[in-house]
Design a protein around this motif. Sequence first.
Motif, PDB file in Angstrom:
ATOM      1  N   VAL A 156      -4.988   0.051 -23.388  1.00 23.88           N
ATOM      2  CA  VAL A 156      -3.600   0.513 -23.465  1.00 23.88           C
ATOM      3  C   VAL A 156      -3.554   1.925 -24.029  1.00 23.88           C
ATOM      4  CG1 VAL A 156      -1.423   0.144 -24.690  1.00 23.88           C
ATOM      5  CG2 VAL A 156      -2.551  -1.767 -23.571  1.00 23.88           C
ATOM      6  N   LYS A 157      -4.359   2.204 -25.055  1.00 23.27           N
ATOM      7  CA  LYS A 157      -4.379   3.551 -25.647  1.00 23.27           C
ATOM      8  C   LYS A 157      -4.845   4.587 -24.641  1.00 23.27           C
ATOM      9  CE  LYS A 157      -5.173   2.263 -30.465  1.00 23.27           C
ATOM     10  NZ  LYS A 157      -6.145   2.268 -31.579  1.00 23.27           N
ATOM     11  N   VAL A 158      -5.788   4.194 -23.761  1.00 24.09           N
ATOM     12  CA  VAL A 158      -6.320   5.158 -22.795  1.00 24.09           C
ATOM     13  C   VAL A 158      -5.375   5.332 -21.618  1.00 24.09           C
ATOM     14  CG1 VAL A 158      -8.203   5.541 -21.150  1.00 24.09           C
ATOM     15  CG2 VAL A 158      -8.722   4.766 -23.459  1.00 24.09           C
ATOM     16  N   PHE A 159      -4.847   4.226 -21.091  1.00 22.80           N
ATOM     17  CA  PHE A 159      -4.095   4.305 -19.842  1.00 22.80           C
ATOM     18  C   PHE A 159      -2.634   4.689 -20.028  1.00 22.80           C
ATOM     19  CE2 PHE A 159      -7.566   1.586 -18.208  1.00 22.80           C
ATOM     20  CZ  PHE A 159      -7.929   2.381 -17.141  1.00 22.80           C
ATOM     21  N   LYS A 160      -2.066   4.492 -21.200  1.00 22.59           N
ATOM     22  CA  LYS A 160      -0.652   4.806 -21.393  1.00 22.59           C
ATOM     23  C   LYS A 160      -0.366   6.297 -21.192  1.00 22.59           C
ATOM     24  CE  LYS A 160       3.153   3.734 -24.520  1.00 22.59           C
ATOM     25  NZ  LYS A 160       3.528   3.145 -25.802  1.00 22.59           N
ATOM     26  N   PRO A 161      -1.130   7.215 -21.801  1.00 24.65           N
ATOM     27  CA  PRO A 161      -0.850   8.634 -21.539  1.00 24.65           C
ATOM     28  C   PRO A 161      -1.119   9.019 -20.092  1.00 24.65           C
ATOM     29  CG  PRO A 161      -2.408   8.389 -23.376  1.00 24.65           C
ATOM     30  CD  PRO A 161      -2.139   7.057 -22.845  1.00 24.65           C
ATOM     31  N   LEU A 162      -2.143   8.413 -19.478  1.00 20.57           N
ATOM     32  CA  LEU A 162      -2.425   8.735 -18.077  1.00 20.57           C
ATOM     33  C   LEU A 162      -1.261   8.330 -17.176  1.00 20.57           C
ATOM     34  CD1 LEU A 162      -6.171   7.644 -17.763  1.00 20.57           C
ATOM     35  CD2 LEU A 162      -5.268   9.949 -17.733  1.00 20.57           C
ATOM     36  N   ILE A 163      -0.740   7.165 -17.383  1.00 15.79           N
ATOM     37  CA  ILE A 163       0.376   6.693 -16.557  1.00 15.79           C
ATOM     38  C   ILE A 163       1.617   7.561 -16.796  1.00 15.79           C
ATOM     39  CG2 ILE A 163       1.950   4.742 -16.202  1.00 15.79           C
ATOM     40  CD1 ILE A 163      -0.471   2.904 -16.745  1.00 15.79           C
ATOM     41  N   LYS A 168       5.341  11.661 -14.795  1.00 14.26           N
ATOM     42  CA  LYS A 168       6.025  12.945 -14.976  1.00 14.26           C
ATOM     43  C   LYS A 168       5.772  13.865 -13.798  1.00 14.26           C
ATOM     44  CE  LYS A 168       6.274  13.075 -20.004  1.00 14.26           C
ATOM     45  NZ  LYS A 168       5.767  13.705 -21.233  1.00 14.26           N
ATOM     46  N   LYS A 169       4.526  13.894 -13.304  1.00 13.61           N
ATOM     47  CA  LYS A 169       4.220  14.745 -12.151  1.00 13.61           C
ATOM     48  C   LYS A 169       4.951  14.271 -10.904  1.00 13.61           C
ATOM     49  CE  LYS A 169      -0.248  16.435 -13.694  1.00 13.61           C
ATOM     50  NZ  LYS A 169      -1.687  16.500 -13.451  1.00 13.61           N
ATOM     51  N   LEU A 170       5.048  12.954 -10.723  1.00  9.03           N
ATOM     52  CA  LEU A 170       5.791  12.432  -9.566  1.00  9.03           C
ATOM     53  C   LEU A 170       7.264  12.802  -9.661  1.00  9.03           C
ATOM     54  CD1 LEU A 170       4.246   8.868  -9.085  1.00  9.03           C
ATOM     55  CD2 LEU A 170       4.149  10.774  -7.492  1.00  9.03           C
ATOM     56  N   MET A 171       7.837  12.705 -10.868  1.00  7.70           N
ATOM     57  CA  MET A 171       9.248  13.039 -11.034  1.00  7.70           C
ATOM     58  C   MET A 171       9.492  14.531 -10.798  1.00  7.70           C
ATOM     59  SD  MET A 171      10.748  10.212 -11.628  1.00  7.70           S
ATOM     60  CE  MET A 171      12.255  10.285 -12.543  1.00  7.70           C
ATOM     61  N   VAL A 177      14.091  15.284 -13.514  1.00  8.22           N
ATOM     62  CA  VAL A 177      13.562  15.547 -14.845  1.00  8.22           C
ATOM     63  C   VAL A 177      13.518  14.225 -15.596  1.00  8.22           C
ATOM     64  CG1 VAL A 177      13.888  16.818 -17.000  1.00  8.22           C
ATOM     65  CG2 VAL A 177      14.492  17.875 -14.816  1.00  8.22           C
ATOM     66  N   LEU A 178      12.347  13.887 -16.091  1.00  8.36           N
ATOM     67  CA  LEU A 178      12.195  12.649 -16.841  1.00  8.36           C
ATOM     68  C   LEU A 178      12.542  12.926 -18.298  1.00  8.36           C
ATOM     69  CD1 LEU A 178      11.235   9.696 -16.555  1.00  8.36           C
ATOM     70  CD2 LEU A 178       8.992  10.464 -17.305  1.00  8.36           C
ATOM     71  N   PRO A 179      13.614  12.326 -18.828  1.00 16.88           N
ATOM     72  CA  PRO A 179      13.979  12.607 -20.224  1.00 16.88           C
ATOM     73  C   PRO A 179      12.973  11.964 -21.178  1.00 16.88           C
ATOM     74  CG  PRO A 179      15.393  10.893 -19.348  1.00 16.88           C
ATOM     75  CD  PRO A 179      14.538  11.379 -18.212  1.00 16.88           C
ATOM     76  N   SER A 180      12.857  12.584 -22.340  1.00 15.60           N
ATOM     77  CA  SER A 180      11.961  12.039 -23.349  1.00 15.60           C
ATOM     78  C   SER A 180      12.566  10.758 -23.928  1.00 15.60           C
ATOM     79  CB  SER A 180      11.708  13.064 -24.457  1.00 15.60           C
ATOM     80  OG  SER A 180      12.912  13.309 -25.152  1.00 15.60           O
ATOM     81  N   TRP A 181      11.780  10.063 -24.685  1.00 20.52           N
ATOM     82  CA  TRP A 181      12.243   8.797 -25.259  1.00 20.52           C
ATOM     83  C   TRP A 181      13.412   9.024 -26.206  1.00 20.52           C
ATOM     84  CZ3 TRP A 181      12.361   6.870 -30.300  1.00 20.52           C
ATOM     85  CH2 TRP A 181      12.632   5.506 -30.400  1.00 20.52           C
ATOM     86  N   ALA A 182      13.334  10.105 -27.020  1.00 21.78           N
ATOM     87  CA  ALA A 182      14.399  10.383 -27.994  1.00 21.78           C
ATOM     88  C   ALA A 182      15.701  10.730 -27.285  1.00 21.78           C
ATOM     89  CB  ALA A 182      13.980  11.508 -28.927  1.00 21.78           C
TER      90      ALA A 182
END
Length: 198
Positions: A156-163, A168-171, A177-182
């Motif tokens: 999960v630690k490795v794949f979460k940033p990759l996904i 983000k690149k697809l959007m 524009v993909l909004p941030s979590w905040a």
Amino acid sequence: MPSINFPPPIRLPPPIIAPHDPIGLPTFNIPKWEPVPIYRDQVPGIGNVDESNNEDEDEDTEETKEETEEQTETKPEQAPVKPATVELPPIPLPPSPGEVIPETEMVNEVTIPIINMDVPLPKTEIVVIAVTTAGVAAIASVGGTMVANQVFRQLVKVFKPLIKTILKKLMKTRGKVLPSWARERRTQKYQRVKGPTK
């Protein structure tokens, strides 16, 4: 010691007899089945057949009978077929187990001193085998779940940033524009307080 004066006994009223409706015994009506009549006129292909069709069918059946007779006359008599015999190699029998241990040798008896009663207990070898197999199974299952949990966390630690980067690149390629979590959390909070924006 002073005596206790009890109140005099009170007679209870008699029971109330309520009237009831007489209910008869249940009865059973035997079901009756009447057969449905089927007439020849109602069944297609049976009733009112033309005589010309009958004559054609009779001619066809005579021709097929003649053909089958000719085929049986022309066929030579064949000798009866004998079943093939296959010699199978002998099947090796498993070795004999040797001496069979009676159940009395597998069980020890322990005498309880106070009540002088014999209690059967399994031999120490059987107890040791049972305990070791149970312990190995418990260690293997607990260890397997712990290792799988750690491996899953690392994945999960490795794949979460990759996904996230791939999304983000697809959007961006689609122009969104993909909004941030905040920012997404802030808009949800604003919508809860003010109501949805149109």
